[in-house]
Motif scaffolding. Structure first.
Motif, PDB file in Angstrom:
ATOM      1  N   GLN A  55      35.415  77.607  56.221  1.00 61.35           N
ATOM      2  CA  GLN A  55      36.239  78.749  55.811  1.00 61.35           C
ATOM      3  C   GLN A  55      36.017  79.097  54.344  1.00 61.35           C
ATOM      4  N   ALA A  56      36.048  78.087  53.476  1.00 58.70           N
ATOM      5  CA  ALA A  56      35.926  78.351  52.040  1.00 58.70           C
ATOM      6  C   ALA A  56      34.533  78.853  51.673  1.00 58.70           C
ATOM      7  N   LEU A  57      33.507  78.224  52.219  1.00 58.23           N
ATOM      8  CA  LEU A  57      32.135  78.614  51.869  1.00 58.23           C
ATOM      9  C   LEU A  57      31.778  79.995  52.384  1.00 58.23           C
ATOM     10  N   SER A  58      32.480  80.476  53.411  1.00 60.47           N
ATOM     11  CA  SER A  58      32.212  81.825  53.913  1.00 60.47           C
ATOM     12  C   SER A  58      32.553  82.879  52.868  1.00 60.47           C
ATOM     13  N   ARG A  59      33.342  82.500  51.863  1.00 66.07           N
ATOM     14  CA  ARG A  59      33.674  83.441  50.786  1.00 66.07           C
ATOM     15  C   ARG A  59      32.557  83.590  49.779  1.00 66.07           C
ATOM     16  N   VAL A  60      31.603  82.648  49.745  1.00 58.87           N
ATOM     17  CA  VAL A  60      30.567  82.689  48.700  1.00 58.87           C
ATOM     18  C   VAL A  60      29.143  82.782  49.254  1.00 58.87           C
ATOM     19  N   ARG A  61      28.928  82.461  50.526  1.00 53.75           N
ATOM     20  CA  ARG A  61      27.606  82.569  51.143  1.00 53.75           C
ATOM     21  C   ARG A  61      27.756  83.012  52.594  1.00 53.75           C
ATOM     22  N   LYS A  62      26.740  83.714  53.089  1.00 53.77           N
ATOM     23  CA  LYS A  62      26.723  84.156  54.476  1.00 53.77           C
ATOM     24  C   LYS A  62      25.638  83.369  55.217  1.00 53.77           C
ATOM     25  N   PHE A  63      26.046  82.280  55.839  1.00 55.83           N
ATOM     26  CA  PHE A  63      25.089  81.424  56.534  1.00 55.83           C
ATOM     27  C   PHE A  63      24.757  81.999  57.910  1.00 55.83           C
ATOM     28  N   GLU A  64      23.474  81.989  58.228  1.00 56.61           N
ATOM     29  CA  GLU A  64      23.018  82.483  59.523  1.00 56.61           C
ATOM     30  C   GLU A  64      22.928  81.367  60.557  1.00 56.61           C
ATOM     31  N   GLU A  65      22.879  80.123  60.090  1.00 55.15           N
ATOM     32  CA  GLU A  65      22.770  78.983  60.999  1.00 55.15           C
ATOM     33  C   GLU A  65      23.589  77.823  60.447  1.00 55.15           C
ATOM     34  N   ILE A  66      24.400  77.219  61.317  1.00 53.16           N
ATOM     35  CA  ILE A  66      25.188  76.048  60.951  1.00 53.16           C
ATOM     36  C   ILE A  66      24.838  74.923  61.912  1.00 53.16           C
ATOM     37  N   ARG A  67      24.495  73.767  61.364  1.00 54.84           N
ATOM     38  CA  ARG A  67      24.188  72.590  62.171  1.00 54.84           C
ATOM     39  C   ARG A  67      25.219  71.512  61.851  1.00 54.84           C
ATOM     40  N   VAL A  68      25.623  70.759  62.847  1.00 53.12           N
ATOM     41  CA  VAL A  68      26.627  69.736  62.616  1.00 53.12           C
ATOM     42  C   VAL A  68      26.275  68.444  63.338  1.00 53.12           C
ATOM     43  N   TRP A  69      26.518  67.353  62.657  1.00 57.60           N
ATOM     44  CA  TRP A  69      26.409  66.009  63.249  1.00 57.60           C
ATOM     45  C   TRP A  69      27.677  65.252  62.923  1.00 57.60           C
ATOM     46  N   SER A  70      28.121  64.415  63.855  1.00 58.35           N
ATOM     47  CA  SER A  70      29.242  63.525  63.622  1.00 58.35           C
ATOM     48  C   SER A  70      29.098  62.319  64.535  1.00 58.35           C
ATOM     49  N   ARG A  71      29.563  61.163  64.055  1.00 64.09           N
ATOM     50  CA  ARG A  71      29.547  59.976  64.917  1.00 64.09           C
ATOM     51  C   ARG A  71      30.526  60.137  66.081  1.00 64.09           C
ATOM     52  N   MET A  72      31.479  61.070  65.945  1.00 67.51           N
ATOM     53  CA  MET A  72      32.423  61.368  67.017  1.00 67.51           C
ATOM     54  C   MET A  72      31.917  62.609  67.750  1.00 67.51           C
ATOM     55  N   ASP A  73      31.109  62.377  68.777  1.00 70.75           N
ATOM     56  CA  ASP A  73      30.382  63.465  69.428  1.00 70.75           C
ATOM     57  C   ASP A  73      31.311  64.517  70.015  1.00 70.75           C
ATOM     58  N   GLY A  74      32.417  64.083  70.602  1.00 69.94           N
ATOM     59  CA  GLY A  74      33.347  65.053  71.173  1.00 69.94           C
ATOM     60  C   GLY A  74      33.924  65.976  70.125  1.00 69.94           C
ATOM     61  N   ASN A  75      34.300  65.407  68.985  1.00 67.73           N
ATOM     62  CA  ASN A  75      34.815  66.226  67.881  1.00 67.73           C
ATOM     63  C   ASN A  75      33.764  67.189  67.386  1.00 67.73           C
ATOM     64  N   ALA A  76      32.520  66.701  67.290  1.00 67.07           N
ATOM     65  CA  ALA A  76      31.430  67.548  66.815  1.00 67.07           C
ATOM     66  C   ALA A  76      31.240  68.752  67.722  1.00 67.07           C
ATOM     67  N   ARG A  77      31.314  68.531  69.023  1.00 65.61           N
ATOM     68  CA  ARG A  77      31.101  69.631  69.967  1.00 65.61           C
ATOM     69  C   ARG A  77      32.250  70.641  69.922  1.00 65.61           C
ATOM     70  N   ARG A  78      33.475  70.152  69.796  1.00 64.59           N
ATOM     71  CA  ARG A  78      34.608  71.077  69.682  1.00 64.59           C
ATOM     72  C   ARG A  78      34.515  71.895  68.401  1.00 64.59           C
ATOM     73  N   PHE A  79      34.185  71.217  67.298  1.00 58.47           N
ATOM     74  CA  PHE A  79      34.046  71.912  66.022  1.00 58.47           C
ATOM     75  C   PHE A  79      32.914  72.940  66.085  1.00 58.47           C
ATOM     76  N   ALA A  80      31.788  72.549  66.668  1.00 56.13           N
ATOM     77  CA  ALA A  80      30.644  73.458  66.772  1.00 56.13           C
ATOM     78  C   ALA A  80      31.003  74.716  67.558  1.00 56.13           C
ATOM     79  N   GLU A  81      31.774  74.550  68.613  1.00 55.51           N
ATOM     80  CA  GLU A  81      32.198  75.713  69.399  1.00 55.51           C
ATOM     81  C   GLU A  81      33.101  76.626  68.581  1.00 55.51           C
ATOM     82  N   GLU A  82      33.944  76.033  67.762  1.00 56.90           N
ATOM     83  CA  GLU A  82      34.875  76.818  66.944  1.00 56.90           C
ATOM     84  C   GLU A  82      34.147  77.699  65.935  1.00 56.90           C
ATOM     85  N   VAL A  83      33.100  77.145  65.317  1.00 56.85           N
ATOM     86  CA  VAL A  83      32.458  77.851  64.200  1.00 56.85           C
ATOM     87  C   VAL A  83      31.089  78.424  64.544  1.00 56.85           C
TER      88      VAL A  83
END
Length: 308
Positions: free
Chosen positions: A147-175
């Protein structure tokens, strides 16, 4: 203000008046004022609670007419229980008389000011045309940072990794992100965020491209680190030299050299990058909390606590 009438602002009230559009400029100014010596801020006091694998810290500061302190707890194991790892309250006083003026929940302020600090750093230090954001971690700070970084840069691609795979997938869907391995999240990314509770490195310098910018947020105690020695050979920028040389394992364990405070760079000091990544190692400092709490107080009270 008498103590028996001291207002308490809960998280809902804080959320209603605090926005990144307002907070980021306030944090930018606070960081400049800190490096210019226009604030009083001793190092925080941290008490380890070994029996509970947690920490309790007190963070005082005097800034722009108010003084105050944040009392904050950090319990990394809470993440596995579905609880917040950080809990906090902030107390504000008048600087001229010492009278208390308000108490407020500090958890959301901690969340938002941390992301706002990173936004200030990314705006200053990341490539202007940054397109790829790599995120290691999928918790509260991952969401607030997007949310905060969207105010200063317009990213075209976001990649995410987390040791908690379920959380990572939910977060990835959100953003609208892609779930990857840690190496895939970092390789070729323009901006990388490390937002984990890992006690050992999750990001390795060999993955970073030379003009990458890293915001290292998760490890803030001397025995914890998220970046390896090679990553910490980048140009290291911090909020406070004094805090950076006492608190974070990322710097202490790697024996990393601090190049500058972010407040110095915001005021025009040049950073010697030497064709290497920039690492902004954030530990969180009290002036960020007090400046944020002052903003909340002024919004809710309809006044300007700076007159104190």
């Amino acid at each position: 203000m008498t103590v028996d009438r001291l207002p308490f602002f809960d998280e809902g009230q804080v959320r209603a008046v605090l926005s990144y559009d307002d907070l980021i400029p306030v944090i930018r100014q606070a960081l400049m004022d800190f490096s210019a010596g226009r604030a009083v801020q001793p190092l925080r006091t941290v008490m380890s609670l070994a029996a509970h694998t947690g920490w309790f810290a007190v963070m005082p500061a005097v800034y722009r007419g108010v003084m105050g302190a944040k009392m904050v707890t950090f319990y990394p194991g809470n993440a596995d229980k579905g609880m917040h790892t950080h809990q906090a309250v902030i107390q504000l006083f008048r600087a001229d008389t010492g009278e208390p003026v308000a108490i407020m929940d500090g958890r959301l302020i901690t969340e938002m000011r941390t992301a706002a600090v990173s936004a200030v750093a990314v705006d200053l230090l990341a490539p202007v045309d940054a397109k790829v954001l790599g995120i290691l971690g999928s918790g509260v700070q991952a969401r607030s940072h997007v949310q905060a970084l969207s105010r200063v840069r317009k990213f075209e691609e976001i990649r995410v990794w987390s040791r908690m795979d379920g959380n990572a997938r939910r977060f990835a869907e959100e953003v609208g992100a892609q779930v990857t391995t840690a190496e895939e999240a970092v390789s070729g990314a323009d901006v990388v965020l490390t937002l984990t509770s890992s006690p050992e490195p999750v990001l390795f310098g060999r993955w970073l491209k030379k003009d990458a910018m890293v915001c290292a947020i998760g490890a803030v105690t001397p025995n914890r680190r998220e970046l390896d020695d090679e990553a910490m050979r980048g140009a290291v920028v911090v909020e406070s030299r004094e805090a950076a040389l006492r608190e974070p394992g990322d710097i202490l364990l790697a024996k990393a050299e601090v190049s500058a405070e972010i407040g110095e760079l915001l005021q025009g000091k040049q950073l010697d990058r030497r064709d290497r990544p920039v690492v902004f190692k954030s530990v969180g400092i009290a002036i960020e909390d007090i400046a944020s709490a002052k903003l909340v107080y002024d919004r809710i009270s309809g006044g300007d606590s700076g007159k104190y």
